[in-house]
Scaffold this active site. Sequence first.
Site, PDB file in Angstrom:
ATOM      1  N   LYS A 281       0.848  -1.201   0.000  1.00  0.00           N
ATOM      2  CA  LYS A 281       0.000   0.000   0.000  1.00  0.00           C
ATOM      3  C   LYS A 281       0.881   1.248   0.000  1.00  0.00           C
ATOM      4  O   LYS A 281       2.047   1.183   0.382  1.00  0.00           O
ATOM      5  CB  LYS A 281      -0.855   0.030   1.271  1.00  0.00           C
ATOM      6  N   ARG A 355     -10.366 -11.453   1.796  1.00  0.00           N
ATOM      7  CA  ARG A 355     -11.232 -12.485   1.219  1.00  0.00           C
ATOM      8  C   ARG A 355     -10.578 -13.859   1.259  1.00  0.00           C
ATOM      9  O   ARG A 355     -11.266 -14.879   1.317  1.00  0.00           O
ATOM     10  CB  ARG A 355     -11.641 -12.070  -0.208  1.00  0.00           C
TER      11      ARG A 355
HETATM   12  N1  BES Z   1      -8.095  -3.697   4.323  1.00  0.00           N
HETATM   13  C1  BES Z   1      -8.253  -3.309   2.975  1.00  0.00           C
HETATM   14  C2  BES Z   1      -9.538  -2.527   2.726  1.00  0.00           C
HETATM   15  C3  BES Z   1      -9.559  -1.114   3.203  1.00  0.00           C
HETATM   16  C4  BES Z   1      -8.935  -0.124   2.474  1.00  0.00           C
HETATM   17  C5  BES Z   1     -10.262  -0.773   4.327  1.00  0.00           C
HETATM   18  C6  BES Z   1      -9.002   1.180   2.895  1.00  0.00           C
HETATM   19  C7  BES Z   1     -10.312   0.532   4.770  1.00  0.00           C
HETATM   20  C8  BES Z   1      -9.692   1.512   4.045  1.00  0.00           C
HETATM   21  C9  BES Z   1      -8.270  -4.519   2.062  1.00  0.00           C
HETATM   22  O1  BES Z   1      -7.524  -5.605   2.460  1.00  0.00           O
HETATM   23  C10 BES Z   1      -7.737  -4.063   0.740  1.00  0.00           C
HETATM   24  O2  BES Z   1      -6.626  -3.666   0.700  1.00  0.00           O
HETATM   25  N2  BES Z   1      -8.575  -4.113  -0.269  1.00  0.00           N
HETATM   26  C11 BES Z   1      -8.203  -3.684  -1.562  1.00  0.00           C
HETATM   27  C12 BES Z   1      -8.879  -4.596  -2.554  1.00  0.00           C
HETATM   28  C13 BES Z   1      -8.371  -4.446  -3.951  1.00  0.00           C
HETATM   29  C14 BES Z   1      -6.937  -4.904  -4.045  1.00  0.00           C
HETATM   30  C15 BES Z   1      -9.252  -5.257  -4.845  1.00  0.00           C
HETATM   31  C16 BES Z   1      -8.676  -2.233  -1.759  1.00  0.00           C
HETATM   32  O3  BES Z   1      -9.725  -1.858  -1.248  1.00  0.00           O
HETATM   33  O4  BES Z   1      -7.953  -1.480  -2.388  1.00  0.00           O
HETATM   34 ZN    ZN Z   2      -5.488  -5.432   1.832  1.00  0.00          ZN
END
Ligand code: BES
Ligand code: ZN
Length: 513
Positions: A281, A355
Amino acid sequence: MITFSATRGSIVEEKAAAVVVALFEKEGTPSGIVQEVDRASGGLIRALREGGDFKGERGKTALLYTHGALPSKRIIVVGLGKQEKFDLEVMRAAGGKAFQQVGDLGLKTVVVPDELIEAKGFTRFELLEAFLVGGSLGSYRFRELKTGDQEKSKGPNECVVLAKKKEALPQVRAVLSRVNSIVRAVCLARDLVTLPANRKTPTMLAKKAQAVARENALRCKVISETQAKKLGMGAFLAVAQGSREPAAMIVLEYRAGSAYGAPVALVGKGITFDSGGISLKSPDKMERMKDDMAGGAVVLAVLQATAQMKLPVNVVGIIPATENLPDGKAYKPGDVITSMSGQTIEVISTDAEGRLILADALTYAQRYKPQAVFDLATLTGACVTALGNHVAGMMGNSDRLLASLRAGSEVTGEKVWPFPLWEEYFDDLKSDVADFKNVGDRAAGTIIGGMFLSKFVGDTPWVHLDIAGPVWSEKDKPYIPKGASGYGVRLLLQVLEDWNQATAPRGSRCVLI
Ligand code: BES
Ligand code: ZN
Ligand code: ZN
């Protein structure tokens, strides 16, 4: 935690540092308890209204000094706004505001009448419960990691509820016991979510779950990585691969009795820190990713309260807990992993890890042959984009379960909004090398997350709640101080409480179909 007690008495006779009354925004003569206070104090409330400074607007408070007109020194008056717009959320917010005022004054004790107001469609016990829940939750603060700060709460330490009639005391005490369990659970979830990742590793979370189980007559078992391997939890273990902290699949069981049939399963995402893994990230706000175990925190908290409230439904809670970190041993984009269900998954993004761990947790849940499954997860940033910070996205395969959440949401004020799970969306997850991929294109990210999970629940009635938005509040709200909100605890408790009720006893509740 505020200590609650109940005793017979009247606020016009009680000698306290502060008593609370609540007012609707309306003209005319006061009624009920307000009238009583007004009369006994020689018209203090009337004078307040007529003075024009305070009309009873929602969320406003006024402070009156009685100067001996009443035995109590102060009256805290809290506004409820317009009667037509009244609901339990208004009552919770009023509780939050009133207790805040008590805290601002530096008072340790507050006295509340058991019959604060009369409102159509609600019993006085429901109103009292909402007020006290709001008051307690609004007083929450997290001080554990601040040295030298002795202040435990923003509000009072003690709240005495005065029952006008002796006959009402048992019911008032029942309300206080419920409030206690609900508030403790929400605060447990808030504490856990607020804790930084170095103080809530999967092992520490498992220890906490075991302690909660011991104290509340729950059964708890912790599936270690070695056991998870034997069970074939390839998706869960793939995510855990990059972390030096051992992962743990935490399982909690609450038994109401065999008469209640198959359990309801609650599954909560327990990523104690989500860096994104190899699909790293951006550093902006990455510290917030300690809240990626909020779903798991809700599950633990709900099980604690379910046991304390002795709810008439069997419940099993499953929390897959691990960190998601980059490392030489971490799983990589392109890897194909085999989930416990036997289905193979091509990893496109290691940041779509929630997931994956949920896939195995949902498969494990099937061992209990549950009558229903709810999962809660901070699954997608897309859900925050779609719905903002106040609402969870919900999707699932059972209209009945969706309706039960909707009904619970109306009672608790924890908002949910539906997304569709149409099969077309699954096209996005088709893989050239495996059964499916873990992410699709950018479009409909929240739904794609839900579609992925749906492949691991079979025909079991199931609902997925994407709680990425509401788990954290960026600003102070009347009963949610800035930070971890504990969202989902009250909602799920309400759903469980209503589980074995065919019809709705309360005005605002819906009938389950
Ligand atoms: N934990 C995150 C989701 C999230 C992001 C929650 C920002 C709160 C704030 C999750 O594991 C994630 O990173 N999801 C990705 C999914 C994508 C790669 C399809 C996302 O939301 O960018
Ligand atoms: Zn994630
Ligand atoms: Zn995540």
